[in-house]
Design a protein around this motif. Sequence first.
Motif, short mmCIF file in Angstrom:
data_model
loop_
_atom_site.label_atom_id
_atom_site.label_comp_id
_atom_site.label_asym_id
_atom_site.label_seq_id
_atom_site.Cartn_x
_atom_site.Cartn_y
_atom_site.Cartn_z
N SER A 40 0.82 -1.03 -0.03
CA SER A 40 -0.03 -0.09 0.03
C SER A 40 0.77 1.20 0.15
O SER A 40 0.54 2.18 -0.58
N ARG A 85 2.27 -4.14 -8.49
CA ARG A 85 0.96 -4.83 -8.65
C ARG A 85 1.25 -6.37 -9.08
O ARG A 85 0.34 -7.18 -8.50
N TRP A 140 -11.64 -7.38 -8.99
CA TRP A 140 -10.96 -7.54 -7.44
C TRP A 140 -11.95 -6.96 -6.59
O TRP A 140 -11.98 -7.47 -5.16
N LEU A 164 2.06 -8.32 -6.05
CA LEU A 164 0.64 -8.26 -5.12
C LEU A 164 -0.39 -9.39 -5.50
O LEU A 164 -0.64 -10.35 -4.93
N VAL A 165 -0.57 -9.37 -6.74
CA VAL A 165 -1.50 -10.49 -7.36
C VAL A 165 -1.11 -11.76 -7.21
O VAL A 165 -1.70 -12.67 -6.89
N ALA A 173 -5.44 -4.86 -4.54
CA ALA A 173 -5.31 -5.43 -5.97
C ALA A 173 -6.12 -4.38 -6.99
O ALA A 173 -6.00 -4.19 -8.06
N SER A 178 1.37 5.40 -12.94
CA SER A 178 0.11 5.47 -12.70
C SER A 178 -0.77 6.17 -13.89
O SER A 178 -0.37 6.97 -14.55
N GLY A 203 0.05 2.28 -9.30
CA GLY A 203 -0.59 1.20 -9.17
C GLY A 203 -0.05 0.25 -10.51
O GLY A 203 -0.20 -0.75 -10.77
N ARG A 204 0.90 1.04 -11.23
CA ARG A 204 1.05 0.19 -12.60
C ARG A 204 2.71 -0.36 -12.07
O ARG A 204 3.28 -0.03 -11.20
N THR A 246 -5.16 -0.74 -7.19
CA THR A 246 -3.94 -0.70 -8.12
C THR A 246 -4.35 -0.70 -9.62
O THR A 246 -3.75 -0.11 -10.47
N SER A 247 -5.47 -1.78 -9.75
CA SER A 247 -5.97 -1.78 -11.14
C SER A 247 -6.59 -0.84 -11.59
O SER A 247 -6.40 -0.31 -12.71
N ASP A 305 2.35 1.74 -3.51
CA ASP A 305 1.48 2.22 -4.29
C ASP A 305 1.16 3.72 -4.20
O ASP A 305 1.16 4.50 -5.18
#
Length: 350
Positions: free
Chosen positions: A61, A74, A129, A77-78, A113, A311, A69-70, A116-117, A64
């Motif tokens: 977090s 990420r 998500w 994270l996923v 997730a 971003s 978030g790119r 950030t997407s 981010d």
Amino acid sequence: MDIERRQVLAQTAYSVAGLVLPSEAEWQQAGERARARKPLSPRNVTLDDVAGVREMTTFLSRRDQERGGRGVGRIALVAYLRTDVVELLSGRFPTDRVRRAMTSAAAELAYLAGWTSFDAGEHPIALRWLTLATQLAEEAGDAPLAGHVLRAMAHQAVDLKQPAEAIRLAEGSLSGRRYREACWREKALLGVVHARALAAAGHKTQAAAALLQAEKDLVRATGEGEEPERVWFFGEASLAHETAAALRDLGDLKGAEREFKRSVRTRRTQFKRTHSVTLGYLGDVQVRQGQLDAACATWKQALDAMTRVQSGRAREAVVQMRRALSPFRTRGGSPAAELDARARAVLADR
């Protein structure tokens, strides 16, 4: 996520129209279903495991907030969600308290997730998500977390020009236990996004009342006692940013400029992504008031702040910047033309 799934989701139209918010009875049933579910893994889950998931969420977090978030954050994270967290959710829980704690921790990571997407501009993926995060929060019986996620979905709907859905989601985030059991800082966050949704729909009086209530709630957030880690970022600068965006959408450009400047003035240095977006929005309201020189100076700061930020929202701010500068591009050697050239280079680099 594998490449094929990402391509399919990217081509899917964003829509929250079919999302049905759970009733209180369904909320209770979600917890009962989770308690009755048989474990799929022999692993015994402990509160130390829960703490590990929360530590990872905190790290990602904060990354981010600084970088956007790119990118690799990420992806990591996923991957962590799909491996470690899935195994933990499938394990054996010694008590219902541990089950709820782990499910809540997983919900918060799924929310991240989604967020950030959203920031990366991958809206259908973000919606999936965030929907999953809401379902996990229901199973955990964590009403404030469910409200937090619905607030993010409302924010997304505002950005995607769906004010009616934004209002519905924002009102859902404020409903019952979601608002009542939230800490004051989180209440302020829910309230200001509700104001954003009302402003986007043109409801001036209701938006003003919601902004006032959000400000009152934030004043009561002393930082003492227990506050969830997920609201650590929300303070005066964030409230000012969202207030400014609401005022802008209502046509009050002077008020929006004042609040964007307050956000810039009070923003802490680690929030590079949001700081750069705020500067981008500030320049836009300045140029819309005929303040070209001031806007160019502000936008220069925005581009400086975007160094190492990945971003989609920051990129969109640069796109809007170039759109606003388009009438002035032909003035060779002017500050506006030089700024536009730099903005074009930034977009090409990203």
